[in-house]
Scaffold this active site. Structure first.
Site, PDB file in Angstrom:
ATOM      1  N   GLU A   1      -1.738  -0.374   9.310  1.00  0.00           N
ATOM      2  CA  GLU A   1      -0.709  -1.057   8.515  1.00  0.00           C
ATOM      3  C   GLU A   1       0.663  -0.735   9.073  1.00  0.00           C
ATOM      4  OE1 GLU A   1      -0.528  -0.264   4.342  1.00  0.00           O
ATOM      5  OE2 GLU A   1      -2.677  -0.524   4.022  1.00  0.00           O
TER       6      GLU A   1
ATOM      7  N   GLU B   1       2.257 -11.143  -2.277  1.00  0.00           N
ATOM      8  CA  GLU B   1       1.254 -11.002  -3.338  1.00  0.00           C
ATOM      9  C   GLU B   1       1.949 -10.746  -4.672  1.00  0.00           C
ATOM     10  OE1 GLU B   1      -2.228  -8.534  -1.830  1.00  0.00           O
ATOM     11  OE2 GLU B   1      -0.761  -8.320  -0.202  1.00  0.00           O
TER      12      GLU B   1
ATOM     13  N   LYS C   1       1.205  -7.537  -7.332  1.00  0.00           N
ATOM     14  CA  LYS C   1       1.291  -6.125  -6.966  1.00  0.00           C
ATOM     15  C   LYS C   1       2.330  -5.437  -7.843  1.00  0.00           C
ATOM     16  CE  LYS C   1       0.787  -4.430  -3.015  1.00  0.00           C
ATOM     17  NZ  LYS C   1       1.048  -3.957  -1.640  1.00  0.00           N
TER      18      LYS C   1
ATOM     19  N   GLU D   1       7.287  -4.604  -2.895  1.00  0.00           N
ATOM     20  CA  GLU D   1       5.821  -4.586  -2.873  1.00  0.00           C
ATOM     21  C   GLU D   1       5.228  -5.988  -2.817  1.00  0.00           C
ATOM     22  OE1 GLU D   1       3.565  -2.216  -2.819  1.00  0.00           O
ATOM     23  OE2 GLU D   1       4.814  -0.444  -2.998  1.00  0.00           O
TER      24      GLU D   1
END
Length: 416
Positions: free
Chosen positions: A269, A323, A326, A332
């Site tokens: 990541e 997203e 989250k 985030e």
């Protein structure tokens, strides 16, 4: 797709591989890896993600579960997959029968049509400060590997786990890289497993947190791969012009210090948010564009780190989509290269895909397509991966702060 009322509009231009141009205007297909998270209720179905992934030339995807809808959708595409077992499954995987059952249900049926190459068992386990979780990690990995062996899949699929950079005790200069002494008892047998099975050592690395922690002291150019004087490691005499490479080599040196220099390092990541709260310095589309765009150019250029210049970079960008479910700060929910409608969050060489309509479900990790009326295989999905700003990564961010102070000190000594 039409039977589900889904209309996908994609131009012939968007079907071209994602290309980036270097200073010589030579275009290269980017062998990029991307994290495909699904903590959202507005994402396109996996069937409709396939042309999007193809349009940018991505060849590798990392899942945070073993979503059967995704694995079926990418059948016969040639895209390589890392599938994952969440931390909540580690205790179950201590039972060899459970491990065998999981592999039989979530991996074996999709091979060889879907190119599953790795199973990531747990995520950032060693920095949770949970002794029972840490104690379960290696036995779980060993049992999953034994399950692969019993099915004669061990030459096709490897077993690994991802770590936070907080497992390092020292990282500056990179040549002084050492693992935390309190983790030695866990890491040594784990590294022996990697060496024996030939699996990679995965690291989650976010230079963004160093900048966010101290934006007045950390040079933005150094974390965004932009031209800058850089630093020179006083021991190795190697020159570093970006923080990510310094972090990667610190891990290389840490492995070497324990006698495991032949264990391969991959970055599972890394990324940069395009939006954040008022106190999240640097979280802008422009900085995200520079970080991910420049990173992909380096990957395309087959440029290794200063310590390993001839070793290809194996890096997974975080993440494919923004997203919306989250938890945590605004950043985030804004790490995606794409918005849920398929349009780019910012332009770095691809145009994206326009989704005229999107059928989604409201369940986390079960987004897109028609509702899943059949029950998922046991252990096939997780409640989601770690929040990037979870306790484990917050401690890592604090670690980055110390790291960056050392860098800046030497930065000004060297460059006056």
């Amino acid at each position: 797709m039409e039977g589900r009322g889904f209309l996908l509009h994609i131009s012939s231009l968007l079907l071209l591989p994602f290309v980036v141009s270097d200073s010589s205007n030579i275009e290269s297909v980017a062998p990029i890896g991307i994290n495909y998270g699904q903590i959202a209720n507005n994402l396109p179905s996996p069937d409709n993600v396939v042309p999007l992934v193809k349009s940018i030339g991505a060849t590798r995807l990392k899942l945070y579960d073993a979503d059967p809808r995704v694995l079926k959708a990418f059948s016969n595409t040639g895209v390589e997959f890392i599938v994952s077992l969440g931390n909540e499954y580690l205790s179950k995987m201590r039972d060899p029968k459970q491990a065998l059952s999981w592999v039989k249900i979530n991996v074996q049926p999709y091979l060889p049509s879907t190119k599953i190459t790795s199973i990531a068992v747990g995520n950032e386990v060693l920095t949770f400060n949970d002794t029972s979780l840490s104690a379960n990690l290696l036995p779980a990995m060993q049992n999953v590997y034994s399950a692969l062996c019993s099915l004669n899949l061990q030459d096709r699929v490897v077993v690994t786990t991802a770590h936070s950079l907080a497992i390092l005790q020292t990282s500056y200069p990179p040549s002084s890289g050492k693992f935390r002494s309190d983790l030695a008892g866990c890491l040594t047998p784990l590294l022996n497993f990697h060496l024996k099975t030939g699996s990679p050592f995965l690291i989650n690395a976010y230079p963004y947190f160093a900048y966010k922690a101290d934006p007045k002291q950390v040079p933005l150019e150094f974390v965004l791969f932009q031209p800058n004087p850089g630093i020179v490691d006083p021991v190795s005499n190697l020159h570093y012009d970006n923080m990510l490479f310094a972090q990667i080599d610190a891990v290389h040196y840490a492995l070497e210090s324990l006698g495991f220099k032949n264990v391969c390092v991959q970055i599972s990541e890394t990324g940069w948010p395009s939006k954040g709260d008022a106190d999240e310095a640097g979280a802008t589309p422009e900085n995200a564009k520079k970080y991910n765009g420049n990173l992909i150019k380096l990957i395309c250029g087959n440029k290794g780190t200063p310590m390993r210049p001839n070793t290809d970079l194996n890096i997974y960008v975080f993440a494919l989509f923004n997203e919306n479910m989250k938890p945590g700060p605004t950043s985030e929910r804004n790490y995606g290269l794409f918005k849920p409608d398929g349009s780019p969050s910012y332009y770095i060489g691809f145009n994206g895909t326009s989704f005229a309509s999107t059928n989604t479900t409201s369940g986390v990790g079960n987004s897109g397509g028609t509702p899943n009326t059949s029950s998922s295989p046991p252990g096939s999905s997780s409640t989601g991966y770690l929040s990037i700003t979870s306790d484990a990564v917050v401690s890592c961010a604090n670690f980055f702060c110390v790291y960056s102070i050392s860098i800046i000190h030497n930065y000004f000594i060297i460059n006056g």
